[in-house]
Structures are given as structure tokens and as C-alpha cells.
Design a protein around this motif. Structure first.
Motif, PDB file in Angstrom:
ATOM      1  N   PRO A 116      -9.901  -0.106  29.920  1.00 63.03           N
ATOM      2  CA  PRO A 116     -10.990  -0.854  29.285  1.00 63.03           C
ATOM      3  C   PRO A 116     -12.377  -0.466  29.806  1.00 63.03           C
ATOM      4  N   PHE A 117     -12.454   0.631  30.561  1.00 67.44           N
ATOM      5  CA  PHE A 117     -13.730   0.924  31.246  1.00 67.44           C
ATOM      6  C   PHE A 117     -14.735   1.666  30.360  1.00 67.44           C
ATOM      7  N   ILE A 118     -14.208   2.559  29.511  1.00 66.26           N
ATOM      8  CA  ILE A 118     -15.110   3.391  28.692  1.00 66.26           C
ATOM      9  C   ILE A 118     -14.644   3.313  27.241  1.00 66.26           C
ATOM     10  N   ARG A 119     -15.563   3.017  26.337  1.00 64.96           N
ATOM     11  CA  ARG A 119     -15.241   3.050  24.909  1.00 64.96           C
ATOM     12  C   ARG A 119     -15.449   4.477  24.390  1.00 64.96           C
ATOM     13  N   VAL A 120     -14.581   4.900  23.464  1.00 67.10           N
ATOM     14  CA  VAL A 120     -14.707   6.260  22.905  1.00 67.10           C
ATOM     15  C   VAL A 120     -14.564   6.181  21.386  1.00 67.10           C
ATOM     16  N   ASN A 121     -15.565   6.636  20.674  1.00 67.77           N
ATOM     17  CA  ASN A 121     -15.533   6.594  19.212  1.00 67.77           C
ATOM     18  C   ASN A 121     -15.988   7.928  18.617  1.00 67.77           C
ATOM     19  N   SER A 122     -15.536   8.173  17.393  1.00 69.69           N
ATOM     20  CA  SER A 122     -15.908   9.406  16.696  1.00 69.69           C
ATOM     21  C   SER A 122     -16.817   9.095  15.526  1.00 69.69           C
ATOM     22  N   VAL A 150     -25.093   7.118  34.860  1.00 73.19           N
ATOM     23  CA  VAL A 150     -24.879   7.577  33.480  1.00 73.19           C
ATOM     24  C   VAL A 150     -24.069   6.499  32.779  1.00 73.19           C
ATOM     25  N   ASP A 151     -24.573   6.009  31.645  1.00 72.56           N
ATOM     26  CA  ASP A 151     -23.902   4.931  30.903  1.00 72.56           C
ATOM     27  C   ASP A 151     -23.240   5.405  29.620  1.00 72.56           C
ATOM     28  N   ALA A 152     -23.719   6.505  29.080  1.00 79.44           N
ATOM     29  CA  ALA A 152     -23.145   6.950  27.799  1.00 79.44           C
ATOM     30  C   ALA A 152     -23.289   8.462  27.649  1.00 79.44           C
ATOM     31  N   CYS A 159     -26.369   5.771  13.396  1.00 81.00           N
ATOM     32  CA  CYS A 159     -24.952   5.402  13.561  1.00 81.00           C
ATOM     33  C   CYS A 159     -24.457   5.766  14.960  1.00 81.00           C
ATOM     34  N   ILE A 160     -24.892   6.920  15.454  1.00 81.34           N
ATOM     35  CA  ILE A 160     -24.496   7.335  16.813  1.00 81.34           C
ATOM     36  C   ILE A 160     -25.045   6.329  17.833  1.00 81.34           C
ATOM     37  N   ALA A 161     -26.302   5.943  17.661  1.00 79.91           N
ATOM     38  CA  ALA A 161     -26.927   5.018  18.627  1.00 79.91           C
ATOM     39  C   ALA A 161     -26.204   3.672  18.639  1.00 79.91           C
ATOM     40  N   PHE A 162     -25.764   3.218  17.471  1.00 84.48           N
ATOM     41  CA  PHE A 162     -25.020   1.950  17.420  1.00 84.48           C
ATOM     42  C   PHE A 162     -23.731   2.060  18.247  1.00 84.48           C
ATOM     43  N   LEU A 163     -23.005   3.167  18.091  1.00 82.97           N
ATOM     44  CA  LEU A 163     -21.741   3.322  18.828  1.00 82.97           C
ATOM     45  C   LEU A 163     -21.973   3.552  20.320  1.00 82.97           C
ATOM     46  N   VAL A 164     -23.101   4.181  20.667  1.00 83.02           N
ATOM     47  CA  VAL A 164     -23.469   4.329  22.082  1.00 83.02           C
ATOM     48  C   VAL A 164     -23.726   2.965  22.705  1.00 83.02           C
ATOM     49  N   SER A 165     -24.324   2.078  21.930  1.00 86.22           N
ATOM     50  CA  SER A 165     -24.921   0.861  22.484  1.00 86.22           C
ATOM     51  C   SER A 165     -23.897  -0.253  22.713  1.00 86.22           C
ATOM     52  N   PRO A 166     -24.238  -1.208  23.584  1.00 85.85           N
ATOM     53  CA  PRO A 166     -23.360  -2.360  23.814  1.00 85.85           C
ATOM     54  C   PRO A 166     -23.220  -3.244  22.567  1.00 85.85           C
ATOM     55  N   ARG A 167     -24.014  -3.006  21.507  1.00 81.98           N
ATOM     56  CA  ARG A 167     -23.835  -3.786  20.276  1.00 81.98           C
ATOM     57  C   ARG A 167     -22.506  -3.466  19.596  1.00 81.98           C
ATOM     58  N   GLY A 190     -19.455   1.902  29.946  1.00 87.38           N
ATOM     59  CA  GLY A 190     -19.447   3.307  29.533  1.00 87.38           C
ATOM     60  C   GLY A 190     -19.065   3.496  28.073  1.00 87.38           C
ATOM     61  N   SER A 191     -19.725   4.464  27.454  1.00 93.06           N
ATOM     62  CA  SER A 191     -19.454   4.731  26.038  1.00 93.06           C
ATOM     63  C   SER A 191     -19.552   6.236  25.779  1.00 93.06           C
ATOM     64  N   ILE A 192     -18.579   6.757  25.034  1.00 96.98           N
ATOM     65  CA  ILE A 192     -18.618   8.171  24.629  1.00 96.98           C
ATOM     66  C   ILE A 192     -18.606   8.210  23.106  1.00 96.98           C
ATOM     67  N   VAL A 193     -19.514   8.982  22.527  1.00 98.42           N
ATOM     68  CA  VAL A 193     -19.477   9.210  21.077  1.00 98.42           C
ATOM     69  C   VAL A 193     -19.184  10.693  20.852  1.00 98.42           C
ATOM     70  N   CYS A 194     -18.094  10.956  20.118  1.00 98.59           N
ATOM     71  CA  CYS A 194     -17.691  12.323  19.804  1.00 98.59           C
ATOM     72  C   CYS A 194     -18.180  12.648  18.399  1.00 98.59           C
ATOM     73  N   VAL A 195     -19.146  13.529  18.302  1.00101.23           N
ATOM     74  CA  VAL A 195     -19.660  13.907  16.976  1.00101.23           C
ATOM     75  C   VAL A 195     -18.654  14.858  16.336  1.00101.23           C
ATOM     76  N   ASN A 196     -18.152  14.457  15.174  1.00103.69           N
ATOM     77  CA  ASN A 196     -17.123  15.226  14.491  1.00103.69           C
ATOM     78  C   ASN A 196     -17.541  15.387  13.026  1.00103.69           C
ATOM     79  N   SER A 197     -16.637  15.831  12.220  1.00100.02           N
ATOM     80  CA  SER A 197     -16.977  16.152  10.830  1.00100.02           C
ATOM     81  C   SER A 197     -15.934  15.571   9.880  1.00100.02           C
TER      82      SER A 197
END
Ligand code: NDP
Length: 260
Positions: free
Chosen positions: A175-181, A84-86, A233-241, A135-142
């Protein structure tokens, strides 16, 4: 832009409708292998038909509020894909209600939904994401996490809390997992179709009703967003880009947040 997602494995909670479904479709089209979940078996089957991901799509029934169900989702994902990568924590919905009409149980339910729809999947997949190396986590928020609305007082309070939680995750997992909202404004989805059915004047089309709701909210771009625009936008934050982005929040709202 190539998102460098080929063969990456991404789990999208609540991937059977609206933003989660659009995200799953986009990720599959980018070459990723995707696991989606939701509670309703019929919606899962319908999603499988629309995503058309073949053996690159896993659809599993799972209520993210159950840690055991999330563990089972993790086991099935590893069994099928081996890694699992993201993780996209997307499952959920807003609860309309103000301070005086919401009961104590309403508060407990909303706080549980907003917090544990992150906590259970993040706990469940953390070790696998760390092992991924990217690893990447995207937290969908409002947007209500920063700009509360009176009719969404319960949701907004919980959303502010999980925005803070996502920042804590980013610090703790680096530094192992990036986490963005991602802070969504008004995005056309299953939730809005259900609101249209409850609130629109008789005979008013979904499109006309959305235009009316966008005007009421004075959205600077003058319209609701689409699930596909949120998914981009979610896919960009998931991705290594977005490899140097963590602890950030990306507003996808047509400019609805008014402050700096
Ligand atoms: P939809 O209702 O279209 O999709 C919600 C998805 O989440 C469905 O797949 C649903 O499937 C699933 N879901 C809900 N609860 C659970 C649960 N406990 N466990 C597993 N799956 C669950 O809504 P949206 O696409 O609009 O919502 C996606 C996310 O975006 C939500 O968290 C929402 O709060 C957030 N958001 C949306 C905004 C918008 O304007 N659309 C604005 C701000 C935030 P099922 O019901 O079968 O379980």
C-alpha cells in the motif's frame, strides 16, 4: 480543484518536450518541486527557460536506459530537494515499423526502450517513493497497448507488456506506492512535429496535417489532443487527489479505443 501538490517532489523523465514538458509546467504551477531529464543538453536548457520554475526546477541530463545515469539523477534530486514523492515515466517515443521490416536489432532496441524506460527509474526511485508515504508512479503508455496498429507492431507489443508490468508494480508496491498507467492516443508533441517534417506534403501546415491525420484515424472527438490535456490527466494521477486509485489505466485519446 487543488491537487494538493504544494512542495511535493515529482520526477518527470523526458521532461524537455511535448507531454513531459507540459506536465512539468503544470506541476510547477501547482506548487510542486520538479526534476526533469532528457538526453539532449540544448533541449534541457530550452525547457528550463520555458518552465520558469526557479529553484523549484531541477533539469539534469540523463538517458533513462542507463541505470547509472538514473542513479545520478536520483542523487541530484535528493541533494536538491531531499525527498521524492512521485515519478512520471514518460521518456520515449514510438518506433514505426512492421513485422517484416523490423530487424532483430529493431526489436531489441524497442523492447529495451519501452521496458527499461520504466524499469530503471522505478528501481532507482522505489525506496524514496516508499519513504514518501504518498508515493505515486504514473506510467505513460499508449492506446496501442490494447488496440495495436499494424505500422506500430513492435511498439504495440512492447506497450502491451509494459501495461502488464505497471499492473504488477501496483500489486507489488501497495500500500506504499500507487502505480497507474495513462494510455495516450494522438497527442500533439515533438514526435508529431518530427513526423510532420518527414511525411507532410510540401507546404502543408502542421495544423492542416494534424486535421488530416485525425480524420484518417476517425478519432471520435475529431482532433488530436494537446500536451496540456495529457498533462492534466497525468497530474491528477500523480496527486493525492487520486489517493484510492492504483493499478488503473486512464485513456486519454478522444475516444480512439473502440472496444469496451
Ligand atoms: P516528445 O518527443 O515531444 O518528448 C519525448 C521526451 O522524452 C523528450 O524530452 C526526450 O528528450 C525524452 N527522451 C526520449 N528518450 C529518452 C531517453 N532514453 N532518456 C531520457 N529522455 C528521453 O514526445 P511525446 O511528448 O509525444 O512523448 C512522451 C511519451 O508519450 C513517450 O513515451 C511517447 O512514446 C508517449 N506517447 C506519446 C503519444 C503521442 O501521440 N504524442 C502517443 C502514445 C504514447 P531527449 O530526446 O532530449 O532525450
Amino acid at each position: 480543484m487543488d491537487l494538493h501538490l504544494a512542495d511535493k517532489v515529482v520526477v518527470v523523465t523526458g521532461g524537455t518536450s511535448g507531454i513531459g514538458l507540459a506536465t512539468a509546467k503544470l506541476l510547477v504551477s501547482e506548487g510542486a518541486r520538479v526534476a526533469i531529464c532528457g538526453r539532449d543538453a540544448d533541449r534541457l536548457s530550452a525547457a528550463v527557460a520555458t518552465v520558469d520554475g526557479g529553484d523549484r526546477l531541477l533539469a539534469a541530463q540523463c538517458d533513462v536506459l542507463s541505470a547509472d545515469a538514473v542513479k545520478a539523477l536520483r542523487d541530484r534530486t535528493l541533494e536538491r530537494f531531499g525527498q521524492v514523492d512521485a515519478l512520471v515515466c514518460n521518456a520515449g517515443e514510438a518506433r514505426v515499423g512492421d513485422f517484416f521490416t523490423n530487424t532483430e536489432q529493431d526489436w531489441m532496441d524497442e523492447l529495451r526502450l519501452k521496458f527499461f524506460s520504466y524499469i530503471n527509474p522505478v528501481r532507482g526511485f522505489h525506496d524514496d517513493l516508499k519513504r514518501s508515504g504518498q508515493g505515486s508512479i504514473v506510467c505513460v503508455n499508449s492506446t496501442v497497448s490494447l488496440q495495436p496498429e499494424p505500422h506500430l507492431m513492435t511498439s504495440a507489443a512492447a506497450r502491451g507488456g509494459v501495461l502488464n508490468l505497471a499492473k504488477s508494480f501496483a500489486g507489488a508496491f501497495a500500500p506504499f506506492i500507487r502505480v497507474n498507467s495513462v494510455q495516450l492516443g494522438c497527442i500533439s508533441s515533438g514526435q508529431w512535429h518530427r513526423r510532420h517534417a518527414r511525411q507532410a506534403a510540401e507546404g502543408q501546415s502542421y495544423e492542416d496535417w494534424l486535421k488530416q491525420e485525425a480524420a484518417k484515424r476517425e478519432i471520435p472527438l475529431g482532433r488530436f489532443g494537446t500536451a496540456e490535456e495529457a498533462a492534466d490527466c497525468i497530474a491528477f494521477l500523480v496527486s493525492p487527489r487520486s489517493s484510492y486509485v492504483t493499478g488503473a489505466r486512464l485513456e486519454v485519446s478522444g475516444g480512439i479505443i473502440k472496444h469496451v
